[in-house]
Design a protein around this motif. Structure first.
Motif, short mmCIF file in Angstrom:
data_model
loop_
_atom_site.label_atom_id
_atom_site.label_comp_id
_atom_site.label_asym_id
_atom_site.label_seq_id
_atom_site.Cartn_x
_atom_site.Cartn_y
_atom_site.Cartn_z
N ILE A 1 0.84 -1.21 0.00
CA ILE A 1 0.00 0.00 0.00
C ILE A 1 0.87 1.26 0.00
CG2 ILE A 1 -1.74 1.30 1.28
CD1 ILE A 1 -2.45 -1.51 -0.17
N LEU B 1 2.17 1.74 -3.38
CA LEU B 1 1.12 2.21 -4.29
C LEU B 1 0.84 3.70 -4.08
CD1 LEU B 1 -1.14 1.71 -6.37
CD2 LEU B 1 -2.59 0.92 -4.49
N LEU B 2 0.72 4.11 -2.81
CA LEU B 2 0.47 5.52 -2.52
C LEU B 2 1.60 6.38 -3.09
CD1 LEU B 2 -0.84 5.29 1.17
CD2 LEU B 2 -2.17 5.87 -0.84
N VAL C 1 1.33 6.57 -6.90
CA VAL C 1 0.25 7.47 -7.34
C VAL C 1 0.69 8.92 -7.15
CG1 VAL C 1 -2.09 8.26 -6.82
CG2 VAL C 1 -1.61 5.82 -6.98
N GLN C 2 1.33 9.20 -6.03
CA GLN C 2 1.78 10.58 -5.79
C GLN C 2 2.79 11.02 -6.86
OE1 GLN C 2 2.74 9.94 -1.70
NE2 GLN C 2 0.90 10.93 -0.95
N VAL D 1 0.91 11.53 -10.23
CA VAL D 1 0.07 12.72 -10.24
C VAL D 1 0.91 13.98 -10.50
CG1 VAL D 1 -1.29 14.21 -8.72
CG2 VAL D 1 -1.86 11.81 -8.92
N LEU E 1 -5.86 2.77 -11.29
CA LEU E 1 -6.45 2.58 -9.96
C LEU E 1 -7.55 1.51 -9.98
CD1 LEU E 1 -6.67 6.21 -8.52
CD2 LEU E 1 -5.11 4.39 -7.84
N ARG F 1 -5.71 -1.84 -10.00
CA ARG F 1 -5.03 -2.13 -8.74
C ARG F 1 -6.03 -2.40 -7.61
NH1 ARG F 1 -1.44 -3.85 -7.47
NH2 ARG F 1 0.06 -2.54 -6.43
N ARG F 2 -7.13 -1.66 -7.65
CA ARG F 2 -8.15 -1.86 -6.60
C ARG F 2 -8.73 -3.27 -6.69
NH1 ARG F 2 -12.99 2.50 -5.53
NH2 ARG F 2 -13.62 1.77 -3.49
#
Lengths: 108, 108
Positions: A28, A31-32, A35-36, A39, A55, A58-59
């Motif tokens: 996790i 992944l965070l 994504v950061q 973005v 997303l 991955r979800r």
């Protein structure tokens, strides 16, 4: 290859839960972070919809994968080892049969 | 309330396309900025899945909304004015009937 809950000792259950939570935390956090980073490079709407698609995938994967049921746990661990979220050594203390099953599945 | 393509002069078409593109640009830039801000405050997986839900909803809305068909354009403009992505003044040059329809729809 399935192992029912009755075949896990309390000590093994503790080791398994700790390892499971650790792998989850690692994945996790990665992944965070990913994504950061992605973005930051968003330039246009298509980039955003690509992030949305990413997303969605991955979800679906994560919600399916982190299934803490003893009958499935060796498969879950094998996948986590294979993908690098867990080290086999972190499962030390589990019975040798369980460890060798995880190791064998992770090599598949 | 529908206006077919034949009822748009070339000058009106130019004004409409410019206004449409401008509103789109504004909304997308605001969305990208909002996502970038929200990603900064991501702490845990649930926050990420909330962002995913948000993107799903916005994607559905935006893909439906920015429909450049002359028959639907007055409705599209009215929605954009209502939501603040377009100013009525940016449509100046369109026929008075079209402007008053957009203004009336935007107040609904």
């Amino acid at each position: 290859m399935q192992v029912s809950e009755a075949e896990w000792t309390d000590i093994e259950k503790n080791i398994a839960k700790t390892a499971f939570d650790q792998a989850y935390k690692r994945e996790i956090e990665a992944l965070l972070k990913q994504v950061q980073q992605e973005v930051c490079s968003l330039q246009e709407l298509n980039d955003l919809w690509q992030l949305h698609d990413f997303l969605s995938a991955r979800r679906h994967e994560i919600e399916g994968k982190y299934n803490y049921q003893y009958s499935a746990l060796l498969f879950v661990f094998a996948g986590l080892v294979k993908d690098g979220w867990l080290h086999l050594q972190e499962l030390e203390g589990l019975g040798k049969d369980k460890l060798s099953k995880v190791a064998a599945l992770a090599r598949m």
